[in-house]
Scaffold this active site. Structure first.
Site, mmCIF file in Angstrom:
data_model
loop_
_atom_site.group_PDB
_atom_site.id
_atom_site.type_symbol
_atom_site.label_atom_id
_atom_site.label_comp_id
_atom_site.label_asym_id
_atom_site.label_seq_id
_atom_site.Cartn_x
_atom_site.Cartn_y
_atom_site.Cartn_z
ATOM 1 C CB ALA A 87 61.509 29.717 33.058
ATOM 2 C CG HIS A 138 66.013 35.931 28.727
ATOM 3 N ND1 HIS A 138 65.083 35.577 29.683
ATOM 4 C CD2 HIS A 138 65.304 36.190 27.602
ATOM 5 C CE1 HIS A 138 63.873 35.620 29.152
ATOM 6 N NE2 HIS A 138 63.979 35.995 27.894
ATOM 7 C CB SER A 185 60.328 32.216 30.204
ATOM 8 O OG SER A 185 60.251 33.453 30.807
ATOM 9 C CG MET A 238 62.778 37.549 37.887
ATOM 10 S SD MET A 238 63.822 38.305 36.649
ATOM 11 C CE MET A 238 65.444 37.723 37.159
ATOM 12 C CB SER A 239 56.529 35.534 36.610
ATOM 13 O OG SER A 239 56.756 34.138 36.643
ATOM 14 C CG HIS A 295 57.698 36.559 28.199
ATOM 15 N ND1 HIS A 295 57.082 35.939 29.250
ATOM 16 C CD2 HIS A 295 59.011 36.559 28.483
ATOM 17 C CE1 HIS A 295 57.984 35.601 30.139
ATOM 18 N NE2 HIS A 295 59.164 35.966 29.700
ATOM 19 C CG ASN A 298 68.740 28.789 36.359
ATOM 20 O OD1 ASN A 298 67.646 29.113 35.884
ATOM 21 N ND2 ASN A 298 69.215 29.347 37.432
ATOM 22 C CE1 TYR A 356 61.716 41.550 32.541
ATOM 23 C CE2 TYR A 356 61.416 40.077 34.404
ATOM 24 C CZ TYR A 356 61.487 40.285 33.042
ATOM 25 O OH TYR A 356 61.313 39.248 32.180
ATOM 26 C CD GLU A 357 57.925 43.002 30.341
ATOM 27 O OE1 GLU A 357 57.658 43.342 29.181
ATOM 28 O OE2 GLU A 357 57.378 42.028 30.915
ATOM 29 C CG HIS A 387 58.073 39.461 33.609
ATOM 30 N ND1 HIS A 387 57.922 39.297 32.253
ATOM 31 C CD2 HIS A 387 58.158 38.220 34.148
ATOM 32 C CE1 HIS A 387 57.914 38.001 31.968
ATOM 33 N NE2 HIS A 387 58.051 37.322 33.091
HETATM 34 N N1 HPA Z 1 66.673 33.506 39.278
HETATM 35 C C1 HPA Z 1 65.635 34.334 39.017
HETATM 36 N N2 HPA Z 1 64.786 34.128 38.012
HETATM 37 C C2 HPA Z 1 64.972 33.061 37.221
HETATM 38 C C3 HPA Z 1 66.037 32.177 37.436
HETATM 39 C C4 HPA Z 1 66.932 32.404 38.512
HETATM 40 O O1 HPA Z 1 67.898 31.651 38.772
HETATM 41 N N3 HPA Z 1 65.932 31.196 36.487
HETATM 42 C C5 HPA Z 1 64.849 31.503 35.725
HETATM 43 N N4 HPA Z 1 64.261 32.632 36.160
#
Ligand code: HPA
Length: 283
Positions: free
Chosen positions: A115, A249, A32, A213-214, A63, A237, A87-88, A85
């Protein structure tokens, strides 16, 4: 086409376009907001995923969705710009088809980038983290089903999934460049919902330093094929149970874009290192 056929078909198509892949070629997966790293490559040829039959197409903004061949600091490199991913709606094995393609082309070392949220309270947003180990919390595994022997063994060992020598080399290069890099454990969750405070606390107590998530699915598929692995998370974050901040996002992509310069400098420095040539395939 089954997955083995998809990979061998895509392999022929790529070699028809690019010729044989040189020894020492570096594989990259740019997550990402991190496709900017591909901008540092020279002599590039792009092949959109849409031109590679059977490869899953990403539906997520940020992406990309192409394979870039070229050189990074003079080293031949194949970069997957954009990934898909769980989740897709893709299966674990489908999310790994691009990585398996790189393995089949003869890449023997791959850098997975992503990320991620920082779970370790000492880690700051904007820093990079070298992945030393992982936790798979997706409940899925890309190797589920009949084993494809030509890819690797039924029960691949994961005791040294993330190459410690590459982590050490990346730390040295980061120090030389004056970049702050953390080291830690990455946990993959299925997403797409972000974590509740209780989940964040649980993953931290489990021993994870960063969450995303990857990456873990790809790491398993890459180690199955015996590839040497390095992982670099861009901590976009802070994910802290006692002061949860809303995570969008867009903010994740923004922060990744801000850190992509550091990521690019580190990857360029690493690609220039002769130690990568001595990387044995099945480490
Ligand atoms: N949680 C899950 N996936 C993420 C996060 C998060 O805080 N930041 C970037 N991808």
């Amino acid at each position: 086409m089954n997955h083995q056929e998809t990979v061998s078909h895509a392999n022929r198509l790529i070699r028809d376009k690019l010729g044989d892949i040189q020894a020492g070629t570096l594989g990259l997966v740019l997550g990402s907001g991190l496709s900017a790293v591909a901008g540092a490559m020279t002599g590039t040829v792009d092949i959109p995923y849409t031109e590679i039959p059977g490869l899953p197409q990403s539906s997520v903004p940020g992406h990309g969705g192409y394979l870039r061949a070229g050189k990074l600091s003079g080293r031949p490199a194949l970069a997957l710009c954009g990934r898909v991913h769980l989740y897709e709606g893709f299966s674990a094995a489908e999310t790994c088809l691009p990585v398996r393609l790189l393995g089949s082309l003869g890449v023997n070392m791959i850098v997975l980038t992503n990320a991620a949220g920082a779970l370790n309270p000492l880690f700051e947003a904007g820093s990079l983290m070298l992945i030393t180990d992982h936790i798979n919390m997706t409940g899925q595994n890309p190797l589920t089903g009949p084993n494809i022997e030509s890819f690797g063994p039924r029960f691949p060992d994961m005791g040294r999934a993330w190459c410690p020598e590459l982590v050490a080399l990346a730390r040295r290069e980061a120090a030389r460049l004056g970049l702050l890099v953390e080291r830690g454990v990455y946990v993959q969750v299925p997403g797409p919902s972000l974590e509740t405070p209780a989940e964040t606390r649980a993953y931290r107590q489990m021993g994870a330093d960063a969450i995303g998530m990857s990456t873990v699915m790809e790491a398993i598929a890459a180690r199955h094929m015996g590839l040497r692995l390095l992982g670099i998370s861009c901590l976009t974050n802070k994910n802290s149970p006692d002061c949860m901040q809303e995570i969008s996002h867009e903010a994740v992509l923004d922060m990744a874009a801000q850190s992509s310069d550091q990521m690019t400098r580190l990857l360029c420095a690493l690609a220039a290192r002769p130690e990568l040539d001595s990387a044995p395939g099945r480490a």
